[in-house]
Design a protein around this motif. Structure first.
Motif, PDB file in Angstrom:
ATOM      1  N   SER A  20       0.843  -1.200   0.000  1.00 40.16           N
ATOM      2  CA  SER A  20       0.000   0.000   0.000  1.00 40.16           C
ATOM      3  C   SER A  20       0.879   1.250   0.000  1.00 40.16           C
ATOM      4  CB  SER A  20      -0.900   0.000   1.238  1.00 40.16           C
ATOM      5  OG  SER A  20      -1.719  -1.144   1.264  1.00 40.16           O
ATOM      6  N   PRO A  21       0.451   2.313  -0.722  1.00 38.54           N
ATOM      7  CA  PRO A  21      -0.788   2.399  -1.486  1.00 38.54           C
ATOM      8  C   PRO A  21      -0.626   2.051  -2.966  1.00 38.54           C
ATOM      9  CG  PRO A  21       0.147   4.598  -1.185  1.00 38.54           C
ATOM     10  CD  PRO A  21       1.078   3.629  -0.498  1.00 38.54           C
ATOM     11  N   LEU A  22      -1.460   1.122  -3.441  1.00 40.17           N
ATOM     12  CA  LEU A  22      -1.673   0.863  -4.864  1.00 40.17           C
ATOM     13  C   LEU A  22      -0.405   0.492  -5.617  1.00 40.17           C
ATOM     14  CD1 LEU A  22      -4.123   3.851  -5.542  1.00 40.17           C
ATOM     15  CD2 LEU A  22      -4.746   1.461  -5.132  1.00 40.17           C
ATOM     16  N   GLY A  62      -3.988   6.402   7.630  1.00 35.78           N
ATOM     17  CA  GLY A  62      -3.313   7.553   8.201  1.00 35.78           C
ATOM     18  C   GLY A  62      -1.858   7.616   7.804  1.00 35.78           C
ATOM     19  N   ALA A  63      -1.312   6.487   7.292  1.00 35.83           N
ATOM     20  CA  ALA A  63       0.084   6.443   6.851  1.00 35.83           C
ATOM     21  C   ALA A  63       0.180   5.936   5.414  1.00 35.83           C
ATOM     22  CB  ALA A  63       0.915   5.567   7.781  1.00 35.83           C
ATOM     23  N   ASN A  85      -5.355   1.226  11.657  1.00 37.21           N
ATOM     24  CA  ASN A  85      -5.090   2.656  11.616  1.00 37.21           C
ATOM     25  C   ASN A  85      -3.878   3.036  12.467  1.00 37.21           C
ATOM     26  OD1 ASN A  85      -7.293   1.900  13.596  1.00 37.21           O
ATOM     27  ND2 ASN A  85      -6.716   3.900  14.414  1.00 37.21           N
ATOM     28  N   MET A  86      -3.102   3.991  11.976  1.00 41.68           N
ATOM     29  CA  MET A  86      -1.924   4.486  12.667  1.00 41.68           C
ATOM     30  C   MET A  86      -2.350   5.379  13.834  1.00 41.68           C
ATOM     31  SD  MET A  86       1.445   4.637  12.737  1.00 41.68           S
ATOM     32  CE  MET A  86       2.115   4.287  11.129  1.00 41.68           C
ATOM     33  N   ASP A  87      -1.871   5.057  15.032  1.00 40.99           N
ATOM     34  CA  ASP A  87      -2.069   5.940  16.186  1.00 40.99           C
ATOM     35  C   ASP A  87      -0.989   7.019  16.111  1.00 40.99           C
ATOM     36  OD1 ASP A  87      -2.074   7.212  18.697  1.00 40.99           O
ATOM     37  OD2 ASP A  87      -2.876   5.423  19.664  1.00 40.99           O
ATOM     38  N   MET A 118       2.767   6.465  16.826  1.00 38.59           N
ATOM     39  CA  MET A 118       3.222   6.057  15.490  1.00 38.59           C
ATOM     40  C   MET A 118       3.309   4.541  15.350  1.00 38.59           C
ATOM     41  SD  MET A 118       3.213   8.916  14.064  1.00 38.59           S
ATOM     42  CE  MET A 118       3.825   8.469  12.448  1.00 38.59           C
ATOM     43  N   GLN A 119       2.270   3.861  15.839  1.00 35.33           N
ATOM     44  CA  GLN A 119       2.177   2.408  15.700  1.00 35.33           C
ATOM     45  C   GLN A 119       0.835   2.040  15.090  1.00 35.33           C
ATOM     46  OE1 GLN A 119       4.373   0.123  16.125  1.00 35.33           O
ATOM     47  NE2 GLN A 119       5.987   1.226  17.180  1.00 35.33           N
ATOM     48  N   PRO A 120       0.791   0.976  14.272  1.00 38.84           N
ATOM     49  CA  PRO A 120      -0.493   0.495  13.753  1.00 38.84           C
ATOM     50  C   PRO A 120      -1.269  -0.197  14.863  1.00 38.84           C
ATOM     51  CG  PRO A 120       1.272  -0.983  13.087  1.00 38.84           C
ATOM     52  CD  PRO A 120       1.931   0.169  13.794  1.00 38.84           C
ATOM     53  N   THR A 121      -2.517   0.167  15.018  1.00 39.22           N
ATOM     54  CA  THR A 121      -3.318  -0.336  16.139  1.00 39.22           C
ATOM     55  C   THR A 121      -4.059  -1.604  15.714  1.00 39.22           C
ATOM     56  OG1 THR A 121      -5.049   1.192  15.458  1.00 39.22           O
ATOM     57  CG2 THR A 121      -3.585   1.912  17.215  1.00 39.22           C
ATOM     58  N   TYR A 122      -3.424  -2.742  15.911  1.00 39.04           N
ATOM     59  CA  TYR A 122      -3.971  -4.019  15.449  1.00 39.04           C
ATOM     60  C   TYR A 122      -5.380  -4.280  15.958  1.00 39.04           C
ATOM     61  CZ  TYR A 122      -0.228  -6.424  12.949  1.00 39.04           C
ATOM     62  OH  TYR A 122       0.662  -6.816  12.002  1.00 39.04           O
TER      63      TYR A 122
END
Length: 487
Positions: free
Chosen positions: A213-215, A244-245, A286-288, A292-296
């Motif tokens: 990502s992205p695309l 968000g990232a 989504n990135m917190d 700066m971590q992806p919120t699984y």
């Protein structure tokens, strides 16, 4: 064991759904607009040429997809994929609202059950993980848990060997490139008695694959899709987006981009071989922006993942891919169990088919076998809920109600003793009174999970491969290692 209808959510009535028919159509038409007007970067020359012949506009590495081609591909893909175990018995019917659970893949570290430390994942850990999954009745498939740094170049091949030697359950594998998945396929063919045709008829592994990502679609990701389609190996193409990232932060925007990325893989798969088996879905954690971590395990991530699978199941009529049983926590504690259980229940009630990542912690960087053992109990509890209410004569219990009458009790009734067998019994959850709990050692849930995990590692003996098959696998590994050393 035939697990093909082991967990059917149909008894729950309406599944957990977040999108109306109109909203799914909006996501679909918006996706077609993105693919036609923005396009996607395809890093594979052969795929670009194939797409151009199919009617796509190609400018450099950018490919623009006509809507008709995308919709054609969704009609070609099969609505069900049957996956078998190592012994050739039907294990999973991927499609509809059948729900299956398994581990995640490729964590660089493991939470050591003996020491509680985070350390590098090893081949022995993969062997232990395969044994644990083989021993746990509620886990339906094994994914390759961690990256084995014992073999820096051929880690994926050695992962598969450790897995297939220590479980009979179906597997989801990862692979570096075409050569890597080819080596894995050779080992699987050896397990099936040397017959490629038999493996195609009764596949016992699925290959995990993803875009960037992205695309953007890398050469190796696309090459693996093409290889799987050519050889009728079930695969997926799962975006691992961080809204968000690497994707829009809003749920609807993330769904549009993820849907576009999934559909590119589906189009290439079906152009290569119409009817090639493919599982649809992806992750949008989504990135917190505070850490700066992806919120699984965020609410937004769960909604996104379930909604994308809903589009696959209800709009495109294809098998679906999901996420479950994972945590952002760093140790096996209340947070890990809480987040893992939330995901188990939400994904289960959604009817998503193939759900991985049981045991993931620390944003997918650490694997925990304790979390896997704990989630085995949670999944069992949820599946009992799925059984719902039986309405035959014996379950209505009219005779026993009339016989006991007012002010009686049911403790001595044969009906009670007979149907008590249907009541769900926990394996690790404590139900004793205070005296019974103290007499059993006054242990915590975490302590009991740890003890059970260690017991499986040290005492469980999986069904071995035949000696001749094991020798063939070893020869394939040796050849792959020698080739890697020469490179």
């Amino acid at each position: 064991m035939d697990r093909s209808n082991f967990n059917n959510v149909l008894k729950c009535g309406s599944p957990l759904r977040f999108l109306t028919q109109e909203e799914m159509e909006t996501i679909h038409t918006s996706t077609l607009e993105i693919l036609q007007e923005v396009g996607s970067d395809i890093q594979h020359k052969g795929a670009r040429e194939m797409l151009k012949k199919a009617g796509c506009t190609v400018k450099g590495k950018r490919v623009f997809f006509p809507s008709g081609l995308v919709e054609w591909a969704t009609r070609q893909a099969p609505s069900h994929i049957h996956v078998y175990d190592r012994d050739g018995d039907l294990a999973m019917d991927l499609g509809g609202r059948n729900v299956y659970y398994g581990t995640g893949s490729d964590c660089p570290t493991i939470l050591d059950v003996y020491t509680g430390e985070h350390r590098t994942f090893t081949e022995k850990d993969m062997e232990d993980g395969a044994k644990i999954i083989d021993a746990l009745p509620q886990l339906d498939f094994l994914m390759c848990c961690g990256l084995m740094y014992d073999y820096p170049v051929t880690s994926y091949e050695h992962q598969f060997a450790a897995m297939v030697r220590n479980t009979t359950k179906p597997m989801v594998v990862t692979a570096a490139n075409r050569e890597s998945i080819s080596n894995i396929t050779k080992m699987a063919v050896a397990v099936k008695g040397g017959s490629q045709e038999e493996l195609q008829k009764r596949p016992f592994f699925i290959m995990y694959n993803e875009p960037t990502s992205p695309l953007n679609h890398t050469f190796d990701a696309i090459d693996k899709i093409i290889y799987c389609a050519e050889n009728q190996i079930p695969t997926n193409y799962s975006p691992c987006m961080m809204p968000g990232a690497t994707g829009p932060i809003t749920n609807a925007g993330a769904l549009i981009q993820a849907n576009a990325e999934c559909l590119v893989g589906l189009v290439i798969s079906q152009l290569t071989r119409p009817g090639a088996p493919m599982v649809f879905g992806g992750s949008m954690y989504n990135m917190d922006l505070k850490c700066m971590q992806p919120t699984y395990c965020s609410p937004e991530a769960q909604v996104n993942n379930i909604a994308l699978a809903q589009i696959g199941r209800e709009l495109y009529k294809v098998p679906t891919w999901g996420f479950t049983g994972c945590s952002g926590g760093k140790i096996f504690d209340a947070q890990a169990v809480n987040e893992g259980a939330q995901y188990v229940f939400s994904i289960g009630f959604s009817g998503t088919n193939l759900n991985h990542d049981v045991g993931f912690m620390n944003y997918g960087l650490t694997f925990s076998y304790e979390l896997v053992v704990a989630m085995n109990e949670t999944i069992g509890q949820m599946r009992r809920i799925f059984d719902g209410v039986e309405f035959d004569k014996e379950h209505l219990a009219m005779d026993v109600i009339k016989r006991v009458g007012p002010k009686g009790h049911y403790l001595m009734e044969e009906h009670t003793l007979e149907y008590n067998k249907e009541m769900w019994q926990p394996d690790l959850t404590d139900r004793a009174d205070m005296d019974g709990w103290k007499a059993a050692g006054a242990t915590t849930y975490e302590q009991r999970v740890k003890q059970r995990t260690i017991d499986i590692i040290e005492n469980y003996v999986p069904k071995p491969l035949d000696a001749g098959v094991d020798e063939k696998i070893e020869a394939i590994l040796k050849e792959a290692d020698e080739k890697a050393a020469e490179a």
